[in-house]
Design an enzyme around this catalytic site. Structure first.
Site, PDB file in Angstrom:
ATOM      1  N   GLY A  11       0.260  -1.446   0.235  1.00  0.00           N
ATOM      2  CA  GLY A  11       0.298  -0.296   0.031  1.00  0.00           C
ATOM      3  C   GLY A  11       0.648   1.081   0.392  1.00  0.00           C
ATOM      4  O   GLY A  11       2.046   1.569  -0.264  1.00  0.00           O
ATOM      5  N   CYS A 128       2.493   7.018  13.472  1.00  0.00           N
ATOM      6  CA  CYS A 128       2.967   8.754  12.436  1.00  0.00           C
ATOM      7  C   CYS A 128       2.930   9.973  13.629  1.00  0.00           C
ATOM      8  O   CYS A 128       3.669  10.747  13.959  1.00  0.00           O
ATOM      9  CB  CYS A 128       1.701   9.170  11.813  1.00  0.00           C
ATOM     10  SG  CYS A 128      -0.225   8.932  12.365  1.00  0.00           S
ATOM     11  N   ALA A 166      -8.862   1.684   9.952  1.00  0.00           N
ATOM     12  CA  ALA A 166      -8.523   0.026  10.964  1.00  0.00           C
ATOM     13  C   ALA A 166      -8.276   0.270  12.187  1.00  0.00           C
ATOM     14  O   ALA A 166      -9.002  -0.666  13.372  1.00  0.00           O
ATOM     15  CB  ALA A 166      -8.453  -0.578   9.922  1.00  0.00           C
TER      16      ALA A 166
END
Length: 315
Positions: A11, A128, A166
């Site tokens: 991804g 992050c 998710a």
């Protein structure tokens, strides 16, 4: 001498990480990428860049001839998937750099504790928001104890893919724990905001630290020094404005979070406002939240590789 690495996850994060290794690293060589979507852009791009691929996930990766020489594996999938990847790869002696919030291995934030866990078989890159804000909590804590640290990470909804969405619960839990374990705060809290604004806004982070009376000039300097340390591997990381010091008055509920012995004295809420612009290697520049994760993972893997090479040379 280069260290061979592989990426699980085709991804946005996995693809950006692959490109960073190819473009930026002089010590790592990416030889394989594993995904589960045969039609993903990440796998197609990897093939164009002469990186071996499989769409059979971890099971396909361990069967690839390239895997035999792989020493470090980046996991850019999900917290749930990482648990199985750990079970498969640890007995095979591979080091895992985990970009999910699974938190099986110790938390690593490069400018804070980047040298502490380089011998661990699994290191976790927190989140992050954690990579952006924990350095600032640690900077304040290096001058004066942080009794409570709260961070708010605001990212563009466009840069929050299925994996991020998710793992929202894991994001808050993992980041909160790392604010304490790595940042040094006695108590930590994390909030994430998905901003739907158009055009997309780049990542913004707010850090609030509750401290007792201290030398505010030293705190301010520690924060600026930490900004430069992060900028060494994330050039788009910067303070958005001057650090704010607000006195916490007697009727402020925050005072209840102070140690009992400090509640009668002066206290400060230190507020740090950050912006993270991505390098746009694969992701758009507004996706600083993803860029800081892949940049931190790259920096960590390079340190692990150097450590392993030094150990090998010593033998």
């Amino acid at each position: 001498m280069t260290t061979k690495v592989a990426v699980i996850g085709s991804g946005n994060i996995g693809t950006d990480l692959m490109i960073k290794v190819l473009r930026l690293s002089e010590t790592l060589e990416i030889v394989a990428m594993a995904g589960i979507d045969a039609a993903s852009d990440g796998l197609a791009r990897a093939r164009r860049l002469k990186v071996a691929t499989t769409h059979e996930g971890i099971d396909g990766l361990v069967k690839m001839p390239e895997f035999e020489d792989v020493e470090i594996v980046f996991d850019a999938t999900s917290a749930g998937a990482h648990k199985r990847h750990e079970e498969v790869l640890r007995p095979l002696g591979r080091v895992l750099v985990d970009l999910t919030p699974a938190a099986i291995g110790p938390y690593v934030v490069p400018p804070v504790n980047g040298e502490e866990h380089i011998g661990s078989p699994n290191v976790n890159m927190v989140t992050c928001g954690g990579q952006a804000t924990i350095p600032m909590v640690a900077a304040v804590n290096s001058v004066t104890p942080v009794h409570y640290g709260e961070i708010v990470a605001s990212i563009s909804s466009r840069s929050a893919g299925p994996g991020t969405r998710a793992n929202i619960d894991e994001f808050t839990e993992t980041t909160s724990a790392a604010i304490e374990k790595v940042g040094g705060a006695a108590r930590g809290k994390a909030i994430i905001v998905l901003n739907p604004a158009e055009p997309p806004l780049i990542m913004r982070d707010t850090v609030h630290c509750l401290v007792s009376d201290c030398d505010t000039d030293k705190v301010n300097q520690a924060i600026k020094d930490m900004e430069q340390k992060v900028q060494a591997y994330v050039p788009g990381y910067r303070l958005k404005q001057d650090v704010q010091f607000d006195e916490v008055t007697g009727d402020d509920p925050l005072r209840t979070l102070l140690p009992e012995n400090d509640r009668a004295g002066k206290a400060w809420k230190v507020s740090v406002f950050l912006e993270v612009e991505g390098a746009a290697h694969y992701l758009p520049a507004y996706a600083g939240n993803l860029d800081i994760m892949t940049s931190a993972a790259l920096r960590t893997a390079e340190r692990i590789a150097a450590h392993r090479n030094q150990e090998g040379a010593a033998k």
